[in-house]
Design an enzyme around this catalytic site. Sequence first.
Site, PDB file in Angstrom:
ATOM      1  N   HIS A 171      10.230  25.185  54.059  1.00  0.00           N
ATOM      2  CA  HIS A 171      11.400  26.808  55.006  1.00  0.00           C
ATOM      3  C   HIS A 171       9.958  26.959  56.404  1.00  0.00           C
ATOM      4  CE1 HIS A 171       7.967  28.188  52.864  1.00  0.00           C
ATOM      5  NE2 HIS A 171       7.904  27.393  51.869  1.00  0.00           N
TER       6      HIS A 171
HETATM    7  P1  TYD Z   1       8.565  29.645  47.601  1.00  0.00           P
HETATM    8  O1  TYD Z   1       7.465  30.465  48.885  1.00  0.00           O
HETATM    9  O2  TYD Z   1       9.295  29.292  48.104  1.00  0.00           O
HETATM   10  O3  TYD Z   1       7.317  28.103  47.248  1.00  0.00           O
HETATM   11  P2  TYD Z   1       7.659  26.797  48.180  1.00  0.00           P
HETATM   12  O4  TYD Z   1       7.609  27.349  49.894  1.00  0.00           O
HETATM   13  O5  TYD Z   1       5.870  26.618  47.583  1.00  0.00           O
HETATM   14  O6  TYD Z   1       7.797  25.956  47.303  1.00  0.00           O
HETATM   15  O7  TYD Z   1       8.315  30.346  46.233  1.00  0.00           O
HETATM   16  C1  TYD Z   1       8.574  30.070  45.266  1.00  0.00           C
HETATM   17  C2  TYD Z   1       9.297  30.847  44.093  1.00  0.00           C
HETATM   18  O8  TYD Z   1       7.827  31.266  44.203  1.00  0.00           O
HETATM   19  C3  TYD Z   1      10.479  31.965  44.586  1.00  0.00           C
HETATM   20  O9  TYD Z   1      11.268  32.108  43.771  1.00  0.00           O
HETATM   21  C4  TYD Z   1       9.586  32.916  45.286  1.00  0.00           C
HETATM   22  C5  TYD Z   1       8.533  33.120  44.460  1.00  0.00           C
HETATM   23  N1  TYD Z   1       6.845  33.686  45.042  1.00  0.00           N
HETATM   24  C6  TYD Z   1       6.954  34.515  44.877  1.00  0.00           C
HETATM   25  O10 TYD Z   1       7.259  35.890  43.918  1.00  0.00           O
HETATM   26  N2  TYD Z   1       5.679  35.864  45.815  1.00  0.00           N
HETATM   27  C7  TYD Z   1       5.119  35.105  46.319  1.00  0.00           C
HETATM   28  O11 TYD Z   1       3.393  35.336  47.153  1.00  0.00           O
HETATM   29  C8  TYD Z   1       5.082  33.654  46.403  1.00  0.00           C
HETATM   30  C9  TYD Z   1       4.947  32.380  47.704  1.00  0.00           C
HETATM   31  C10 TYD Z   1       6.619  33.139  46.488  1.00  0.00           C
END
Ligand code: TYD
Length: 139
Positions: free
Chosen positions: A57
């Site tokens: 992302h």
């Molecule tokens: P995401 O940022 O997409 O993870 P990565 O980049 O590590 O693959 O987040 C994964 C899930 O966690 C998503 O459902 C949102 C949740 N999340 C939170 O609730 N708070 C946060 O601060 C973060 C980073 C993620």
Amino acid sequence: MKLKASTVYDCSVIDVSKVNNDAGNITVVENGHNIPFEVKRIYYLYDVPSGEARGGHAHYELEQFIIAASGSFDVILDDGVNKKRVSLNRPNLALHIVPGLWRELDNFSSGSICMVLASHKYEESDYIRDHNEFIKLKK
Ligand code: TYD
């Protein structure tokens, strides 16, 4: 919202230094001292299964420091034109990621911990999760 015209070359690995003695090391990251934004949130990834990738992302505004607090992993940065793979494997090294870049994390070693210092609280509206949309917005 406008996506920033940043490039992978705006990101760098910063040595946040360490205090070491015979009994081990301490690394300190302090607002107003050795980090170029105010930290509002800290989170960490761990127990990542072998072969898994994270990220996938971009962010409109979020700025981050990514640190391999334990073990190692790679961060692949993408600005729509250039890609850069950065390997992190020391707890005193921080990858500064500016806003407006696509990122993926892979190659996690067993037991690794990816610590992220972030400039804003969690906001889903700050994410771009579709790479085609990212490319369009970046033009
Ligand atoms: P995401 O940022 O997409 O993870 P990565 O980049 O590590 O693959 O987040 C994964 C899930 O966690 C998503 O459902 C949102 C949740 N999340 C939170 O609730 N708070 C946060 O601060 C973060 C980073 C993620």
